[in-house]
Design a protein around this motif. Structure first.
Motif: not given
Length: 370
Positions: A245-254
């Motif tokens: 998938a693609s993701f936004e790095p600031e949401c890694l913890g979530k």
């Protein structure tokens, strides 16, 4: 630095009772280590930290981190290492088989009454002998080239070693990879095997749960699910499905909190299985079925040499990567004994004696290094 100088350096650090981790990622030849300068216990707060993470199964407890900023980082190339095997006294705790089969039967009865799809239950197997974690680590490197092999130590926590086949999450830039791993059968010299409906459905449930969990996070997009394939892990085989998938790095913890613990080590529905495990297993899993690995580490990448402007190929770019693995096939090392952790997924169709035998086979992965 050659491997033996690398290991001697870490042993000297260990003699001063200072924390360290040494590890090699699947399919790689580089063995890395992070040596901490003091005994302070640091914890992950927002998953924007940089270092090596070691997390327990219990989600209410924070992951421990060896901060890269304060660590001495060393590495070497894995050489052809000769196995160092000695006779060991392997003693089952009296009545352990009966207790585990009783737990499995109770779990089956609970599943039938409640409609829970799957609960993963586990146990510890004790081996009494004088121990040598550094030799075990060397043997793991030789025996399991496609596993994440590690040796982790903190004087306030203890020493753990393992060789895990399962990825929790890997990221590079804004791309992530995860894995659904479930279903087990004995490896018999081939990976070209037939899987039963029970194992196929168990693996499909794990895949669906991971996909549904990631789909609920707005920062995750472009989810893609591969076809199931057979993967070897020591002397057993599993069904594996890759997920990207693609993701936004600031949401890694979530994302990490959504994935851990995976259905492969907990069950489905997650909350009901998780509560059952904490109440009924009657022991603390500690770091077994937790996760471990690199968090937000920076790697240099060479630019594509095929580009027209050859001068550009001389430059390197830096990418931020996270490489976390589920802590399976592991054991805790004490001076006079080892505690090997093993478990299995229970469904309404499970047979207690067969589940006991499966945990015995899984334990062999670690026993081979002794």
């Amino acid at each position: 630095m050659d491997f033996y100088s690398f290991q001697n350096h870490i042993q000297q650090h260990f003699q001063h009772q200072l924390p360290f981790v040494m590890y090699r990622q699947p399919g790689e030849s580089e063995v890395k280590a992070q040596l901490q300068p003091n005994n302070t216990l640091e914890y992950v707060n927002d998953f924007q930290e940089k270092g090596f993470v070691f997390a327990p199964f219990n989600c209410s407890k924070k992951p421990i981190i060896f901060s890269y900023a304060s660590a001495e980082a060393i590495s070497c190339t894995q050489e052809s290492l000769e196995l160092d095997l000695s006779m060991n006294l392997c003693k089952e705790v009296l009545g352990e088989q009966g207790r585990y089969e009783e737990l499995v039967q109770k779990t089956i009865d609970t599943i039938k009454k409640t409609g829970i799809d799957k609960i993963v239950v586990s146990r510890k197997k004790e081996i009494f002998k004088k121990t040598d974690a550094f030799t075990y680590f060397k043997n793991l490197l030789s025996l399991y080239p496609d596993a994440m092999v590690y040796c982790w130590y903190h004087p306030l926590v203890g020493m753990w070693i393992g060789a895990t086949p399962e990825t929790l999450v890997k990221t590079e830039g804004k791309r992530l990879k995860s894995m659904a791993l479930a279903g087990t059968q004995v490896y018999q010299e081939t990976t070209n095997v037939i899987w039963g409906e029970k194992e196929k459905e168990e693996q499909a449930m794990v895949t669906r749960a991971i996909v549904e969990g990631l789909s609920c996070i707005k920062a995750v997009s472009n989810l893609q699910v591969g076809e199931p394939s057979t993967a070897r892990a020591g002397n057993v085989l599993h069904l594996k499905t890759n997920i990207t998938a693609s993701f936004e790095p600031e949401c890694l913890g979530k994302i990490i909190k959504e994935l851990h613990p995976t259905p492969a080590v907990c069950g489905l529905p997650y909350k009901m299985a998780y509560d059952y495990i904490l109440k009924e297993e009657n022991y603390d899993r500690s770091f077994y079925t937790g996760y471990l690995g690199e968090l937000n580490m920076q790697y240099q990448k060479n630019r594509n040499p095929r580009r027209r402007n050859v001068e550009n190929s001389a430059y390197q770019s830096v990418s931020t990567q996270t490489n976390l693995y589920v802590n399976l096939r592991c054991m805790q090392v004490f001076k006079d004994r080892l505690e090997i952790y093993v478990g299995g997924g229970i469904t309404k169709d499970s047979i207690p004696k067969d589940e006991w035998e499966e945990t015995q086979r899984k334990a062999e992965t670690m026993q081979k290094v002794l």
